[in-house]
Design a protein around this motif. Structure first.
Motif, mmCIF file in Angstrom:
data_model
loop_
_atom_site.group_PDB
_atom_site.id
_atom_site.type_symbol
_atom_site.label_atom_id
_atom_site.label_comp_id
_atom_site.label_asym_id
_atom_site.label_seq_id
_atom_site.Cartn_x
_atom_site.Cartn_y
_atom_site.Cartn_z
ATOM 1 N N LYS A 10 5.788 5.803 -7.944
ATOM 2 C CA LYS A 10 4.915 5.538 -9.085
ATOM 3 C C LYS A 10 3.646 4.831 -8.637
ATOM 4 C CE LYS A 10 8.589 5.250 -12.552
ATOM 5 N NZ LYS A 10 9.183 4.433 -13.660
ATOM 6 N N GLY A 11 2.522 5.219 -9.271
ATOM 7 C CA GLY A 11 1.245 4.611 -8.949
ATOM 8 C C GLY A 11 0.114 5.313 -9.669
ATOM 9 N N THR A 12 -1.074 4.877 -9.401
ATOM 10 C CA THR A 12 -2.238 5.555 -9.990
ATOM 11 C C THR A 12 -2.392 6.917 -9.336
ATOM 12 O OG1 THR A 12 -3.740 4.632 -8.340
ATOM 13 C CG2 THR A 12 -3.376 3.325 -10.346
ATOM 14 N N LYS A 13 -3.126 7.819 -10.024
ATOM 15 C CA LYS A 13 -3.320 9.160 -9.475
ATOM 16 C C LYS A 13 -3.975 9.097 -8.097
ATOM 17 C CE LYS A 13 -5.105 13.738 -10.647
ATOM 18 N NZ LYS A 13 -5.495 14.021 -9.265
ATOM 19 N N GLU A 14 -4.926 8.195 -7.966
ATOM 20 C CA GLU A 14 -5.614 8.067 -6.672
ATOM 21 C C GLU A 14 -4.637 7.677 -5.566
ATOM 22 O OE1 GLU A 14 -9.165 5.458 -4.528
ATOM 23 O OE2 GLU A 14 -8.740 5.175 -6.663
ATOM 24 N N ARG A 15 -3.719 6.744 -5.868
ATOM 25 C CA ARG A 15 -2.769 6.319 -4.842
ATOM 26 C C ARG A 15 -1.756 7.431 -4.550
ATOM 27 N NH1 ARG A 15 -1.718 4.328 -1.626
ATOM 28 N NH2 ARG A 15 -0.382 2.487 -1.645
ATOM 29 N N LEU A 16 -1.312 8.144 -5.602
ATOM 30 C CA LEU A 16 -0.349 9.229 -5.397
ATOM 31 C C LEU A 16 -0.943 10.363 -4.565
ATOM 32 C CD1 LEU A 16 1.366 9.447 -8.914
ATOM 33 C CD2 LEU A 16 2.374 8.603 -6.800
ATOM 34 N N ASP A 17 -2.246 10.514 -4.655
ATOM 35 C CA ASP A 17 -2.914 11.571 -3.868
ATOM 36 C C ASP A 17 -3.155 11.145 -2.427
ATOM 37 O OD1 ASP A 17 -2.959 13.223 -6.043
ATOM 38 O OD2 ASP A 17 -5.001 12.705 -6.654
ATOM 39 N N ASN A 18 -2.951 9.869 -2.145
ATOM 40 C CA ASN A 18 -3.261 9.356 -0.797
ATOM 41 C C ASN A 18 -2.118 8.477 -0.255
ATOM 42 O OD1 ASN A 18 -6.316 10.089 -0.330
ATOM 43 N ND2 ASN A 18 -6.168 9.343 -2.470
ATOM 44 N N ILE A 19 -0.898 8.994 -0.339
ATOM 45 C CA ILE A 19 0.253 8.234 0.162
ATOM 46 C C ILE A 19 0.222 8.218 1.690
ATOM 47 C CG2 ILE A 19 2.768 8.095 0.240
ATOM 48 C CD1 ILE A 19 2.839 9.477 -2.459
ATOM 49 N N SER A 20 0.291 7.013 2.264
ATOM 50 C CA SER A 20 0.224 6.860 3.719
ATOM 51 C C SER A 20 1.612 6.721 4.311
ATOM 52 C CB SER A 20 -0.609 5.621 4.071
ATOM 53 O OG SER A 20 0.077 4.447 3.632
ATOM 54 N N ASN A 21 1.690 6.812 5.640
ATOM 55 C CA ASN A 21 2.974 6.588 6.326
ATOM 56 C C ASN A 21 3.497 5.172 6.076
ATOM 57 O OD1 ASN A 21 3.135 9.150 7.290
ATOM 58 N ND2 ASN A 21 2.541 8.659 9.386
ATOM 59 N N ARG A 22 2.571 4.218 5.912
ATOM 60 C CA ARG A 22 2.989 2.840 5.605
ATOM 61 C C ARG A 22 3.679 2.794 4.244
ATOM 62 N NH1 ARG A 22 1.686 -2.100 7.575
ATOM 63 N NH2 ARG A 22 0.139 -1.182 8.985
ATOM 64 N N ASP A 23 3.136 3.585 3.271
ATOM 65 C CA ASP A 23 3.780 3.644 1.961
ATOM 66 C C ASP A 23 5.172 4.254 2.078
ATOM 67 O OD1 ASP A 23 1.539 2.618 0.603
ATOM 68 O OD2 ASP A 23 0.611 4.600 0.501
ATOM 69 N N TYR A 24 5.246 5.349 2.849
ATOM 70 C CA TYR A 24 6.546 5.990 3.041
ATOM 71 C C TYR A 24 7.556 5.021 3.670
ATOM 72 C CZ TYR A 24 4.699 10.676 2.014
ATOM 73 O OH TYR A 24 4.180 11.775 1.396
#
Length: 854
Positions: A643-657
């Motif tokens: 879950k997140g803003t559209k901008e964040r969901l479009d730019n998920i990084s390996n750190r997020d993963y």
């Protein structure tokens, strides 16, 4: 006067405590499993910290745990440190009055030794934690447990005589600190003497000043000795004693050795020789049962180091001249029953008096003897005294005066020899002498149980042979205090031991003989009949093929991406402010197997729980870490809802993963640990009835309800196998109820026998928990293809109906399974009945008739 611990002795509080869970921060990061009473201590403290607790203690928090010597106070201390760390505390101060206790505690908290208290790797909420020693709290960091060790004397000096790099009162104003005080009774001398705390700096007011330096500081005190007779002490601690677990409970729960007083009309050297013979008996007996034991003897001097050193010198002279004649003299003259038993064992093992003497001389060479009074080698002695159980430690005998009254932790001390005679000064009919009290405390320290077990279903840390008086191994659960026969002194010592709660006077116990009736022993059933039981075995995970097999559900795991979005709202506004509304939060489902594998592997490598060697214990069929990551049955079948803003969901990084995977893994780990069990029940086995049930002796308190058996009632009943029933009142009521149903039972069955189960037979539920049903009923159908019923029956008093409900559930499971076994041409049916309780006897008898179809 009501103490805080007494507020837990009511049904409401017990029910509330039952709902309290010990967090994984404690249970997964301690090296040893917590015993039930230690779990109780944790739960009380955690409950105290919840909103549900009515009488919230004032801040700064001050709590005392009054727990018996040997009960593992330090383990409770370590667990509470982990809990307080999880609550946000990082700084801990451990202090005690004795430097040798400091050294021992540092070793147990910091160094990987046999008594180290923490897991090899500490992880709290998925983050690794270290235990760090600091000189002052300026050295502390926010990631780890920072602990300063000091004596109260040194702490008092440092704080009241400030010098460079020493700890100051400012440390306690600027940091939230948990103070841990061991042997805390030493800190209340000012209160006990009713002195004014504000007049002069004392240990007690130094601690008080530290505690009150910061509103969020916490003081946790631990002691086995609290003077409840002192009105001033009682007033100080009435709202602070959270848990009281005394020596009497510790002994009753079977976590200590039993104490025996060996009184002999022997001179000093003969008493020593007798103790040495029993020492050898323990070792040889243990070896014969594959138990690795090196029993230790303590030789106690009266009052001076000079006396103790002379005792040691005399001992070495005795050992130098030790021979077969020395042994033979004790064999011929000793009337102590356990000594006679030892010589019987030696004879059966082929050990002559000469061989006995040779082995004793070898064990007690001068280099294997230690003077605890030698301050020149204090540090080396401390290491030797605290590692007496180690195979590499050669010490077999210790000579001491007063050095070992506190802080000594030894499990393999089995004999204390008092090398002086007469009653100690200061004692009278009303008051126990100070030295005698000290001796009783020393005996209490020596009563720590030496852990061993001979089968998987035995508890390594508890006494096993209380109800089997004749069992040879009972001596491995006993501490002997050797003294000269002296009625006045023995009377005073007994009184002191009874007051500590570690001793039950032999004169208050009665030995009862439970013998099988001669006619029963002649029956075919006794010689050829079978009795069924199962065992506790390690959980077999060979059939586990997926998360689902261990109860792990595949519900989507949710992870929220950080974005920096936020808003400000008025504290007095009922509705949300219109300004600064955050961006819309959206969701996206991501399969774990679609995440880059190197990210998943990195997350797995960061937790010891997911090391491949440990994973295969839970999932022996995964084959490889790659399979664990990719297969649908494991991580590959799990979806993460991000879950997140559209901008964040479009730019998920390996750190997020990585952050999402770590959260998922932590969630799975919690689920696996809560659902998995270490043991389970084996298949059912059988053995001949004559192998399981034999004559035996039991010991019960004279004034206990069990002391009066049903000799006259069951003595002439052919169906009751033993000569008497030394049971509780509930068990006696059951036998009477059974007697009334016997005629009805006899119309359909023959070979009817009711056997009382005095710890001869254990059965285990699906989790491997052991249960010893009080009675087993055997009866054989009269019809063709006759089947023999084995019925497990458990009478239960009102006070235990809820506590032991799991046993009743287990009996119902056995009944539901309709277990039938065929041995040769004989059929056996296993079944169980609900608890018998006098108050619901009619319900029990209805089930009894239904199960046996009468």
């Amino acid at each position: 006067m009501d103490y805080r611990h007494e507020s837990f002795d009511n049904p409401f509080a017990r029910k509330a405590l039952a709902q309290v869970a010990v967090p994984l921060a404690i249970s997964e990061n301690l090296r040893y499993a917590s015993r039930p009473y230690q779990v109780e201590a944790f739960k009380r403290f955690i409950y105290l910290d919840t909103e549900d607790f009515d009488e919230k203690p004032s801040k700064p928090l001050h709590i005392l745990f009054n727990m018996a010597t040997g009960s593992g106070k330090t383990l409770v201390m370590a667990g509470l440190m982990l809990y307080m760390y999880q609550k946000g505390y990082r700084n801990f101060l451990f202090f005690v009055h004795s430097n040798n206790i400091i050294q021992k505690t540092k070793d147990n908290f910091l160094n990987a030794n046999p008594k180290y208290l923490f897991a090899d790797k500490i992880s709290v909420d998925g983050e690794d934690v270290l235990i760090k020693e600091v000189v002052n709290f300026d050295e502390a960091d926010d990631a780890n447990i920072n602990i300063k060790f000091t004596t109260i004397q040194q702490l008092h000096s440092d704080l009241n005589n400030t010098k460079e790099n020493s700890i100051t009162f400012a440390d306690f104003e600027n940091h939230e600190i948990v103070l841990l005080a061991d042997e805390a009774h030493h800190l209340s001398s000012t209160t006990k003497n009713q002195a004014d705390l504000d007049l002069v700096p004392t240990w007690e007011n130094t601690v008080d000043k530290i505690l009150n330096a910061n509103f969020d500081n916490v003081l946790l005190e631990f002691t086995a000795t609290l003077d409840y007779e002192s009105q001033a002490i009682a007033e100080k601690y009435k709202d602070k004693v959270l848990y009281r677990y005394d020596l009497a409970e510790f002994r009753t729960d079977k976590y200590s050795k039993e104490i025996n007083l060996v009184r002999s009309v022997y001179e000093e050297q003969e008493r020593i020789v007798q103790a040495l013979i029993l020492n050898l008996y323990r070792q040889e007996l243990a070896t014969a049962h594959n138990i690795n034991l090196k029993p230790v003897i303590l030789f106690k001097a009266k009052s001076t180091i000079k006396e103790s050193e002379q005792n040691k010198e005399n001992f070495h002279a005795l050992i130098d001249g030790f021979d077969a004649k020395t042994v033979a003299h004790i064999r011929k003259t000793s009337t102590v029953p356990i000594v006679a038993k030892a010589f019987t064992f030696f004879s059966s093992a082929g050990l002559t008096d000469g061989e006995i003497a040779k082995r004793i001389k070898s064990h007690f060479k001068e280099e294997n003897c230690l003077s605890a009074n030698n301050d020149k080698e204090a540090e080396l002695n401390q290491i030797r005294l605290n590692t007496l159980e180690d195979e590499s430690n050669p010490i077999r005998a210790i000579f001491a005066v007063q050095k070992l009254n506190e802080g000594w932790d030894v499990l393999n001390l089995f004999d204390i020899v008092r090398l002086y005679d007469g009653q100690n000064s200061g004692g009278n009919n009303k008051k126990i002498g100070k030295t005698t009290l000290s001796e009783a405390q020393l005996i209490g320290r020596g009563a720590r149980y030496f852990p061993f077990k001979l089968s998987d279903d035995q508890d390594r840390y508890k006494r096993k042979y209380d109800d089997d008086v004749a069992n040879d191994l009972k001596i491995l659960e006993e501490l002997y205090y050797h003294t000269k026969e002296d009625n006045r002194y023995i009377s005073e010592l007994k009184k002191a031991l009874i007051e500590t709660g570690i001793y039950v006077d032999d004169e208050s116990l009665v030995t009862k003989d439970l013998t099988l009736k001669p006619d029963f022993k002649k029956t075919d059933f006794y010689m050829k009949g079978r009795v069924f039981y199962n065992k506790r075995v390690e959980k077999d995970n060979s059939v586990v093929q997926s998360f689902a097999d261990l109860g792990i559900t595949k519900n989507n795991f949710e992870h929220i991406l950080s974005s920096g979005e936020g808003q400000i709202s008025s504290a007095f506004s009922v509705e949300n402010d219109a300004n600064g509304v955050t961006s819309k939060i959206e969701s996206k489902d991501i399969k774990v197997k679609s995440i880059p594998e190197h990210v998943i592997r990195f997350a797995l490598s960061d937790s010891p729980f997911y090391y491949f060697s440990r994973l295969t214990k839970y999932f022996p069929n995964i084959g490889s870490l790659s399979n664990f990551i990719k297969r649908e049955a494991y991580l590959g079948g799990i979806t993460i809802t991000v879950k997140g803003t559209k901008e964040r969901l479009d730019n998920i990084s390996n750190r997020d993963y990585l952050s999402a995977i770590k959260g998922l893994l932590f969630d799975i780990e919690k689920g696996m640990k809560s659902n998995s069990v270490e043991f389970e029940a084996s298949e059912w086995f059988s053995k001949y009835v004559h192998e399981a049930f034999n004559d035996k002796q039991i010991r019960v308190p004279k004034d206990d309800e069990r002391a009066n058996g049903q000799e006259t009632f069951v003595g002439n009943k052919d169906w009751y196998a033993y000569n008497a029933n030394y049971g509780t009142s509930e068990e006696k009521h059951f036998v009477e109820a059974f007697s009334r149903r016997f005629d009805a039972l006899g119309k359909k069955y023959e070979g009817i026998y009711l056997l009382r189960n005095e710890r001869e037979l254990k059965i285990h539920n699906k989790s491997g928990d052991a249960f010893e049903p009080d009675f087993i009923l055997f009866c054989k159908q009269k019809a063709k293809a006759a089947m023999t019923y084995q019925v497990f029956i458990e009478p239960k008093g009102n006070h235990l109906l809820k506590h032991d409900k799991w046993k009743e559930d287990f009996l119902q499971e056995i009944r539901d399974e309709k277990l039938v076994f065929l041995i040769d041409t004989d059929k056996y049916r296993l079944t169980g009945l609900p608890f018998y309780n006098k108050g619901r006897e009619n319900e029990f008898l209805k089930d009894f008739d239904e199960v046996l179809s009468i």
